[in-house]
Motif scaffolding. Sequence first.
Motif, short mmCIF file in Angstrom:
data_model
loop_
_atom_site.label_atom_id
_atom_site.label_comp_id
_atom_site.label_asym_id
_atom_site.label_seq_id
_atom_site.Cartn_x
_atom_site.Cartn_y
_atom_site.Cartn_z
N THR B 85 -25.41 47.86 139.16
CA THR B 85 -24.61 46.68 139.49
C THR B 85 -25.47 45.42 139.42
O THR B 85 -25.06 44.42 138.83
N LEU B 89 -24.22 43.16 136.33
CA LEU B 89 -23.35 42.07 136.75
C LEU B 89 -23.87 40.70 136.30
O LEU B 89 -23.14 39.94 135.67
N GLU B 92 -23.56 40.48 132.49
CA GLU B 92 -22.18 40.27 132.07
C GLU B 92 -21.74 38.85 132.36
O GLU B 92 -21.07 38.20 131.57
N THR B 121 -12.64 45.42 126.01
CA THR B 121 -12.06 45.52 127.34
C THR B 121 -10.70 46.21 127.29
O THR B 121 -10.26 46.80 128.26
N GLU B 174 -21.89 49.47 128.95
CA GLU B 174 -21.14 48.89 130.06
C GLU B 174 -20.98 47.37 129.87
O GLU B 174 -19.90 46.82 130.04
N TRP B 178 -17.48 45.21 129.28
CA TRP B 178 -16.89 44.37 130.32
C TRP B 178 -17.22 42.90 130.24
O TRP B 178 -16.63 42.08 130.94
N THR B 179 -18.19 42.53 129.39
CA THR B 179 -18.45 41.11 129.21
C THR B 179 -17.19 40.36 128.75
O THR B 179 -16.92 39.27 129.25
N MET B 182 -15.14 39.25 131.72
CA MET B 182 -15.74 38.06 132.32
C MET B 182 -15.40 36.84 131.48
O MET B 182 -14.97 35.81 131.97
N ARG B 231 -15.69 42.73 139.34
CA ARG B 231 -16.65 43.45 138.51
C ARG B 231 -17.65 44.22 139.37
O ARG B 231 -18.07 45.31 139.00
N ASP B 234 -15.92 47.24 140.41
CA ASP B 234 -15.82 48.14 139.26
C ASP B 234 -17.16 48.83 139.01
O ASP B 234 -17.21 50.04 138.79
N LEU B 235 -18.20 48.02 139.01
CA LEU B 235 -19.51 48.58 138.71
C LEU B 235 -19.92 49.58 139.78
O LEU B 235 -20.59 50.57 139.51
#
Lengths: 366, 300, 480
Positions: B85, B89, B92, B121, B174, B178-179, B182, B231, B234-235
């Motif tokens: 994370t 994080l 991202e 995503t 990852e 997920w970027t 964001m 996020r 999620d992470l």
Amino acid sequence: MARVRLSGLHKHYGALHAVRGIDLDIPEGEFTVIVGPSGCGKSTLLRTVAGLEEADEGAIEIDGEVVNDLAPRDRNIAMVFQNYALYPYMTVFENIAFGLRARKFPKPEINKRVQEAAELLDITEQLVRYPRQLSGGQRQRVAIGRAIVRDARLFLFDEPLSNLDAQLREEMRAEIKRLHQDLGKTMIYVTHDQVEAMTLADRIVLLRDGLIEQQGAPLDLFERPETRFVAGFLGSPTMNFVPATLEASDGGLAVRFAEGTTLPLPPTRAQAVRSRAGSAVTLGVRAEHMSRANDAGTREGLAPLNVTIDLVQPTGSRTYATFNLADTAVSAELQAHDVRGPGEKMALLVDMNRIVLLDPETDRVL
Amino acid sequence: MSVAVASGGGFGRWADRRFKYLLILPAVLILLLVGVFPFINILIVSFQDISLIFEDRSFHGLLNYKRLFTEARLWQAILHTVIFTLVALPLELVFGLLMALLFLEPIRGRQVFLALLIIPTVISPIVAGATWRLMFDNQFGPINQILGWAAGEPVPIIWIVQKGFVWPAILIAEIWQWTPFMFLLLLAALSNVDKSQVEAAQIDGASNLRIFFRIVLPAIKPVLAIVLLIRALDLFRLFDVVWALTQGGPGTRTETLSTYAYVQGFQQFETSYTSAIAFVVVVLLSIVVVLALRRVEIAR
Amino acid sequence: MKKTALFTALGSATALLLAASAPAGAQSAADRAVEAAKQFAGTTLNITWEAGLQANDPLNFSGPRWEELTGIKINVVEVPINELFTKTLAEHRASTGAFDLLNVVPAWIPDLAEAGALEPLDDFIDKHGYREELADIAPVYRDNQMAYRGTIYGLPDDGDVLIMYYRKDLFGDAAHQAAFKGQFGYDLAPPDTWAQFKDITQYFTENRPHDGFYGSAMIRSPGLIHYYFEERFRVEGGEFFDAETMKATINSDIGVGVVEGWIAEHEFMPPGAEAWGPIEVLNAWLAGDLAIMGWWPPPGRWSAGYGDFEILSFVPESKVAGKVGYALPPGGAPQLAAGFSLAVSSDSKNKEAAYLFAQWLNSREVSLERVQLPFALRDPFRTSHFESPEYQNLWPDAKDYLATLQAGAETGLLDLSIRNTFAYEESLTRAITAAFGGDDAKEALDRAAEEWDRITDRVGVEEQKRAYGDWIAKPNAYPN
């Protein structure tokens, strides 16, 4: 203080050609108002001067230096935005101090300048507040404070008063004018409001469809418009335009309307338009250049006109009376008690020295 | 309603005053059903001893909670999760933010780029994980291929096995996935920043950095906080990508809280123990969420 | 010895039963199942089956035919193999009765039987005269994969065994034979020991017939790797537990040797092979890039190009047809990795119908057809399968293939099956992958052994000792 010179300026937004070749010379210390209807390109022009938009063609010079490639922050200018653009997460103090801090002014100097600006604008008590806690007028003052606190060489105003109510607008207008007198800085002010333009400007630049229609001192433009557009844009209420013909009469010239009424031209005016005798013209006359005929007699250049009033709009000090002339509604500004009501027949005097005559084909003043 | 008040008297007036509560009642009941009931069930089961071998529904006190504290593998998994994370994080966020700032400028073909960028995503995480497994394949995967071109010789990295490469592999997948999330939310937030404030600051002489930190960042802070919170949660539940790539391996090197809980709960059938984990995690995360939301509230 | 005893016992029981209860007319077990099942016509049976290829058998072959014969509909519930156990147990715990017939991996039978999820089958077997045909199931499956503590819970239905496939064209090549003998001092042949295996893979990697060719590849992926550990560990003399104290002994020198041996062998495998699963190994093999490899029985059929079905499109075209030799792995005691038995759910409302379907599927005639389905992954498990002339003629070397499978069915090693076996397997797997990832093999196995002891403690040392005792009492728990 700065002299601004624009030459051959063009700006496109995709297919829209917003600024179509502007040449403009603004001397040091002058208050220039760029005015025109919405979409005429006036805001774009201002933003291009500020550096917020890039010019597609042409040069922007400030004090002889071409600034086209300078970022806004390097042009040493100040700007007041229509929506104030205050920084919502900063207090009024921080808002005004922002530019100084960005330019690394020493702290005491910042405090001093912010205090001075706040006093000048009468917002000292609001310094610790946040923008959302202020009234519209106070926000406008803060926006102006933010502009004046730096010694910018050029001030730009982008319709700064259009979000205020009428009374506040008048107040702020006066304040901006005073500010200009006090600071003596070069200011460029954009508005669509011809009253603001008239009251504030040293010089008005009237823009239409991305081009300068006419520029000059306010009264010059008001009294000597070159086109129907200028004549119609300046002044309130809008100038009346009535189709007519120019005909020779008694050795002079007269304006004749469809129903047969004629208004003789004074010799001084006739001279210039003699060659147009017999052709169609448009008569432009302002409401305030008509008055009710009274016993005081007439002076030269006042032409009588008999009309039937069909609409009366009193404003207090004056009353606007509308009548029909050559199938056109014409409005005259009369003394409050000169008219009683609709249906009244009366004789008006038209000040023929102040009328304009236009070529109906080109809409240019003859 | 007012008619009912006039004629009905007592009940009508009561109903009128309570009407808003009646309106949200079904929603509250559903929330209780899907949220609170399983939570309580987990709590109950966590005090029992249900596993693959036993199905003992009597009260066993803190048996499973004691085990939580002695299970080094659990704490290692939590540590892994926290590190994932903490690394993923910010990356991202930074990448998402940079992309969003890029997209604020009008670009030709913006819509097409936008659609392409959002693909990661949109696809399911397990598919993304499988895709990355192929990407990282040491023989046929494009990653080694490209590295090989750059290095001028074959690159023999076995991403999903070798020490020092498994973590980057998971992080890359990852972050890749997920970027864009964001990016999208930040783009929306940035698009809503009053442009004239930025212009005013430019004219005021502020540097782009100063404008970003003093003008833009405060404006997008609420969205930013929510995005980060989403996020982060999620992470903290990171599972699919890890499972698809390494299944937590080699050994337990990339095991996260979720893969550990999955193994315990669904492969080892340690129902009660896993319930205890779940309960502790839910409580911990709830505290984090409440604190985070409170901070956001204060910031407003 | 024990094996023979049990076999004899079963045999005589069968004889007795045949004498006592065989119905008039020499009906087969399959026919009897169909006749008896007709009374349940119109019902639907829900059966679990491993998702994927496996399920094509009941979906496309046996299910429709059974319905035609009996009027009983078959509803196949496909479950991925790694969820099959939990799903089965979860449905039982919730008493849903969702399933009638279960596919269970034999190693799960103790856990599932203890949980009460499985219906004892002895009564049904007797009632429908199936003992005789049960006796035809190859001994290793029949004696090990059917019963728990004396009660039959499952009909062994899949002859899973991990055998070796080698390129007999290369092994038989005179030049290679000479060169190999020159280098290593003994004849090139399928390896008897893992040391020989390494020599062979080294030889073929260094003397590759074409680029991209390697000595070997073996299945190394989590979820399957423990089978190979269990096999090699036992073949080399390892024991999982100290049978007295139940302390784990997988971290012995033998255990460490297995893992370190693998790591050394990876040098002669394709890069990245330490993470290869069955598909990667199969692809490399069928592409002709490996000299030797290990797998379950299906590649024997696929290598020969037998079964060119559209459904098998994921299997690459074989470039090794006619070049394949079959052998038991070093030590000659192959792991019977996984496999399937058919079991009846104790929660079923149609137990007898479910059993009858299982008997019919499992019967001599029907199962012979099923193990020849090229797409369904069920492998020969009956003596009659191995000896079927039909099967032996499916492709030129089919006879050798069946002989190897039959040999494996004699000596095959049982998957570890005690209480909570999954937990032990999972722990072991993590230790192995950690070592592949760069950890010290000894330390990784020490950690696993500690974890094993803790799992044992949780199960209860005595309980586990009893289960382990039951398991090692089976003839094929350890090599003879």
